[in-house]
Design a protein around this motif. Structure first.
Motif, short mmCIF file in Angstrom:
data_model
loop_
_atom_site.label_atom_id
_atom_site.label_comp_id
_atom_site.label_asym_id
_atom_site.label_seq_id
_atom_site.Cartn_x
_atom_site.Cartn_y
_atom_site.Cartn_z
N LEU A 21 0.87 -1.18 0.11
CA LEU A 21 -0.09 -0.14 -0.21
C LEU A 21 0.96 1.05 0.22
O LEU A 21 0.54 2.31 -0.83
CB LEU A 21 -0.90 0.16 1.08
N VAL A 22 1.85 1.28 0.93
CA VAL A 22 2.66 2.43 0.92
C VAL A 22 3.47 2.69 -0.40
O VAL A 22 3.38 3.56 -1.19
CB VAL A 22 4.00 2.16 1.95
N THR A 23 3.90 1.64 -0.82
CA THR A 23 4.49 1.47 -2.27
C THR A 23 3.69 2.37 -3.33
O THR A 23 4.29 2.98 -4.34
CB THR A 23 4.99 0.03 -2.92
N PHE A 24 2.55 2.07 -3.20
CA PHE A 24 1.66 2.63 -4.41
C PHE A 24 0.87 3.68 -3.91
O PHE A 24 -0.18 4.29 -4.54
CB PHE A 24 0.45 1.42 -4.71
N GLY A 25 1.32 4.44 -2.68
CA GLY A 25 0.56 5.89 -2.29
C GLY A 25 -0.39 5.73 -1.56
O GLY A 25 -1.07 6.73 -1.35
N PHE A 26 -0.69 4.65 -0.95
CA PHE A 26 -1.94 4.45 0.01
C PHE A 26 -1.40 4.53 1.48
O PHE A 26 -0.51 4.17 1.67
CB PHE A 26 -2.80 3.53 -0.27
N PRO A 27 -2.14 5.00 2.31
CA PRO A 27 -1.64 4.77 3.55
C PRO A 27 -1.57 3.42 4.24
O PRO A 27 -2.18 2.83 3.93
CB PRO A 27 -3.09 5.69 4.48
N ALA A 28 -0.52 3.26 4.83
CA ALA A 28 -0.13 2.29 5.57
C ALA A 28 -0.81 2.12 6.99
O ALA A 28 -0.23 2.15 7.96
CB ALA A 28 1.28 1.74 5.65
N SER A 29 -2.27 1.75 6.93
CA SER A 29 -3.03 1.68 8.23
C SER A 29 -3.76 0.62 8.40
O SER A 29 -4.84 0.53 9.15
CB SER A 29 -3.71 3.09 8.03
N LEU A 30 -3.78 -0.55 7.52
CA LEU A 30 -4.28 -1.88 7.80
C LEU A 30 -3.67 -2.45 9.07
O LEU A 30 -2.84 -3.03 9.22
CB LEU A 30 -4.17 -2.82 6.62
N ASP A 31 -4.58 -2.56 10.19
CA ASP A 31 -4.51 -3.11 11.25
C ASP A 31 -5.50 -4.28 11.51
O ASP A 31 -6.63 -4.00 12.07
CB ASP A 31 -4.40 -2.12 12.67
N LEU A 32 -5.43 -5.27 10.93
CA LEU A 32 -6.39 -6.21 10.60
C LEU A 32 -6.81 -6.89 12.06
O LEU A 32 -7.79 -7.48 12.30
CB LEU A 32 -5.92 -7.22 9.72
N PHE A 33 -6.02 -6.66 13.17
CA PHE A 33 -6.16 -7.49 14.51
C PHE A 33 -6.38 -6.24 15.56
O PHE A 33 -6.67 -6.51 16.46
CB PHE A 33 -4.71 -8.08 14.88
N ALA A 34 -6.90 -5.13 14.85
CA ALA A 34 -7.41 -3.78 15.81
C ALA A 34 -8.64 -4.36 16.57
O ALA A 34 -9.66 -4.79 15.95
CB ALA A 34 -7.44 -2.53 15.14
N ASN A 35 -8.63 -3.67 17.79
CA ASN A 35 -10.23 -3.80 18.34
C ASN A 35 -10.74 -2.26 18.53
O ASN A 35 -11.78 -1.99 18.82
CB ASN A 35 -9.93 -4.30 19.69
N ASP A 36 -9.67 -1.36 18.32
CA ASP A 36 -10.01 0.18 18.80
C ASP A 36 -10.55 0.82 17.41
O ASP A 36 -10.09 0.51 16.38
CB ASP A 36 -8.80 0.80 19.27
N PRO A 37 -11.61 1.57 17.65
CA PRO A 37 -12.42 2.13 16.52
C PRO A 37 -11.54 2.99 15.71
O PRO A 37 -11.90 3.09 14.40
CB PRO A 37 -13.57 3.08 17.15
N VAL A 38 -10.64 3.69 16.16
CA VAL A 38 -9.72 4.56 15.36
C VAL A 38 -9.08 3.61 14.30
O VAL A 38 -8.71 4.02 13.20
CB VAL A 38 -8.62 5.48 16.20
N SER A 39 -8.11 2.70 14.79
CA SER A 39 -7.56 1.74 13.89
C SER A 39 -8.50 0.91 12.93
O SER A 39 -8.17 0.94 11.65
CB SER A 39 -6.83 0.52 14.82
N ILE A 40 -9.74 0.62 13.53
CA ILE A 40 -10.57 0.00 12.15
C ILE A 40 -10.98 1.20 11.40
O ILE A 40 -11.16 0.79 9.98
CB ILE A 40 -11.99 -0.30 13.21
N ALA A 41 -11.20 2.40 11.82
CA ALA A 41 -11.71 3.39 10.96
C ALA A 41 -10.58 3.73 9.61
O ALA A 41 -10.83 4.03 8.72
CB ALA A 41 -12.01 4.79 11.67
N ARG A 42 -9.34 3.62 10.43
CA ARG A 42 -8.32 3.66 9.30
C ARG A 42 -8.27 2.82 8.27
O ARG A 42 -7.83 2.88 7.22
CB ARG A 42 -6.81 3.89 10.00
N THR A 43 -8.54 1.84 8.83
CA THR A 43 -8.41 0.40 7.79
C THR A 43 -9.83 0.61 6.66
O THR A 43 -9.63 0.31 5.56
CB THR A 43 -8.68 -0.91 8.59
N CYS A 44 -10.74 0.99 7.25
CA CYS A 44 -11.95 1.29 6.53
C CYS A 44 -11.72 2.35 5.50
O CYS A 44 -11.86 2.43 4.11
CB CYS A 44 -13.26 1.50 7.34
#
Length: 90
Positions: A21-44
Motif C-alpha cells: 500500500l505504501v509503495t502505491f501511495g496509499f496509507p499503511a494503516s491496515l491493522d487487521l487485528f485492531a479492536n479500537d475504533p480509530v484503527s478500524i476506521a483507518r483500515t476502512c
C-alpha cells in the motif's frame, strides 16, 4: 484456487499488504487485528481509497477505449479516402 491469506500467515500477509500500500501511495494503516475504533476506521478509509482508485481506473479504461475506437474509425475513414484518391490517379 489460490488463497493469499489463511489462518497461519495472517501477520505476514498484513505486513506485505501494508508495505505494498505504501509503495502505491496509499496509507499503511491496515491493522487487521485492531479492536479500537480509530484503527478500524483507518483500515476502512484505506479500503475506501482502494475502491475509489479502482473506480477511477475503470472510468479511465472505458474513456481510453472510447478514444481508441474514435481514432481507429478516423484512421480507417482517412485510409478509405486515400485509397479512392489513389484509384482515381490510376
Amino acid at each position: 484456487d489460490y488463497t493469499f491469506a489463511d489462518a497461519g500467515n495472517l501477520e505476514h500477509c498484513a505486513k506485505y499488504l501494508n508495505q505494498t500500500l505504501v509503495t502505491f501511495g496509499f496509507p499503511a494503516s491496515l491493522d487487521l487485528f485492531a479492536n479500537d475504533p480509530v484503527s478500524i476506521a483507518r483500515t476502512c478509509n484505506c479500503i475506501y481509497s482502494l475502491l475509489q482508485q479502482r473506480q477511477r481506473d475503470i472510468e479511465f479504461r472505458e474513456s481510453s477505449n472510447e478514444q481508441r475506437q474514435i481514432v481507429c474509425a478516423s484512421v480507417k475513414n482517412e485510409m478509405k479516402k486515400k485509397e479512392k484518391e489513389y484509384i482515381k490517379l490510376l
